[in-house]
Write an enzyme that holds these catalytic residues in place. Structure first.
Site, PDB file in Angstrom:
ATOM      1  N   THR A  12     -14.988  19.184   4.396  1.00 23.12           N
ATOM      2  CA  THR A  12     -15.873  18.250   3.698  1.00 23.12           C
ATOM      3  C   THR A  12     -16.423  17.184   4.632  1.00 23.12           C
ATOM      4  O   THR A  12     -17.543  16.709   4.460  1.00 23.12           O
ATOM      5  CB  THR A  12     -15.106  17.603   2.517  1.00 23.12           C
ATOM      6  N   SER A  54     -11.975  24.571   4.706  1.00 22.49           N
ATOM      7  CA  SER A  54     -10.623  24.921   5.148  1.00 22.49           C
ATOM      8  C   SER A  54      -9.941  26.020   4.325  1.00 22.49           C
ATOM      9  O   SER A  54      -9.000  26.643   4.834  1.00 22.49           O
ATOM     10  CB  SER A  54      -9.752  23.685   5.305  1.00 22.49           C
ATOM     11  N   THR A  86      -9.590  19.356   4.183  1.00 26.99           N
ATOM     12  CA  THR A  86      -8.288  18.805   3.782  1.00 26.99           C
ATOM     13  C   THR A  86      -7.392  19.812   3.054  1.00 26.99           C
ATOM     14  O   THR A  86      -6.175  19.635   3.021  1.00 26.99           O
ATOM     15  CB  THR A  86      -8.493  17.587   2.859  1.00 26.99           C
ATOM     16  N   ASP A  87      -7.998  20.874   2.492  1.00 23.61           N
ATOM     17  CA  ASP A  87      -7.183  21.789   1.668  1.00 23.61           C
ATOM     18  C   ASP A  87      -6.046  22.438   2.465  1.00 23.61           C
ATOM     19  O   ASP A  87      -4.938  22.606   1.956  1.00 23.61           O
ATOM     20  CB  ASP A  87      -8.063  22.890   1.056  1.00 23.61           C
TER      21      ASP A  87
END
Ligand SMILES: NC(=O)C[C@H](N)C(=O)O
Length: 321
Positions: A12, A54, A86-87
């Site tokens: 993101t 990710s 971030t995932d």
């Protein structure tokens, strides 16, 4: 001035929202616009390793990234900052912790709001991560995650909120430090373990979550599908429903089984003596992993199997971290 390597992988932090409000990767990395604001922090060399959301990152890509960093470090950098979605950020951070034994700071960061959204956090997180990466206090602390002004160890950190910018938290042992307007504070040092750089990842490790009344068929399927290892997210301090015990006994003859707790915080131990309790799981030869979550335990087991760790090696390396 210190020399930093900045590696973009996507996420993101490198995305923007379109007219319908959906967030997508960008052709031009929006972070390039932030770099003029970082010129007083370090002499920065940028590499565009990938531009992936990710959820598209795989262990093989993590391994390629680890080799890429090792290679680049031969040019003599003082620190590395990696931007990432971030995932799966915590998985890549921990993978790099397992494979790269560099004494210099390696810092991952990302963003929860894309570059053109109100309150976008990408630039703040990037600048903060760069500041941590040039800090002498960050040396020898292993791979770090810097997010929302907090510094976390790759071992402890996990994404705890689906949309909040305050999503990354350290479980079990607390944060390593924080970043204020003028200072980088590092008040804890994680226990670092030996690293192992591997050439490939050929072992398949599955993760299963245990739930009330779980039936043994999925466990047995892991054996039938030819997996090389299993990480089981068990209940509480380390217990399973009684109906799983025989399947676990069968499976331990085929592969190592590492247990972690499905609780967000705390460690697994052989406390309970009832059927399916921790005492029985220990007797069955399960490996108790103290503190890792299942997604990180999986990566660790993949690497340990790659280097042909014995059962005793596994007990040791998962226990004392
Ligand atoms: N905030 C983010 O980066 C989430 C995004 N889905 C990713 O991991 O690429």
């Amino acid at each position: 001035m210190k020399k930093l390597l900045l590696i973009h992988t996507g996420g993101t932090i490198a995305m923007a929202q379109n007219h319908s409000g959906h967030v997508l990767p960008n052709d031009i990395n929006p972070l390039d616009a932030s770099l003029p604001r970082a010129t007083d922090i370090a002499d920065i060399t940028t590499r565009h390793f990938a531009n992936l959301p990710s959820p598209h990152i795989t262990p093989d890509i993590m391994l390629r990234l680890a080799h890429f960093i090792k290679e680049e470090l031969q040019s003599g950098y003082d620190g590395v900052v990696i931007t990432h979605g971030t995932d799966t950020l915590e998985e890549t951070a921990y993978f790099l912790q397992l494979t790269i034994g560099a004494p210099i700071p390696i810092v991952l960061t990302g963003a929860m709001r894309s570059s053109n959204e109100v309150g976008s956090d990408g630039e703040f997180n990037l600048i903060t991560a760069l500041r941590v990466a040039v800090s002498d206090a960050a040396k020898g602390k292993g791979v770090l995650v810097v997010f929302n002004g907090e510094i976390h160890s790759a071992f402890n950190v996990t994404k705890t909120h689906t949309s909040s910018v305050d999503t990354f938290k350290s479980v079990h042992f607390g944060n390593l430090g924080m970043v204020t307007k003028d200072h980088v504070y590092l008040f804890n040092t994680p226990l670092l373990k030996p690293t192992h750089m591997v050439r490939e990842l050929s072992k398949r490790v599955a993760v299963l979550k245990v739930y009330a009344g779980m039936e043994p068929d999925l466990l047995l399927a892991v054996g039938e599908l030819g997996y090389d290892g299993l990480v089981l997210e068990v209940l509480g301090q380390g217990n399973v429903p009684p109906g799983l015990v025989e399947a676990i006994r069968t499976l331990t003859e085929q592969m190592p089984i590492v247990i972690v707790s499905r609780c967000f915080n705390g460690i697994v131990q052989d406390v309970y003596g009832y059927v399916g309790g921790g005492q029985q799981l220990k007797e069955l030869g399960l490996i108790f992993s103290n503190g890792l979550n299942s997604q990180k335990a999986r990566l660790k087991l993949m690497i340990e199997l790659e280097i042909e760790a014995t059962h005793q090696d596994l007990e040791h390396s998962f226990q004392v971290e």
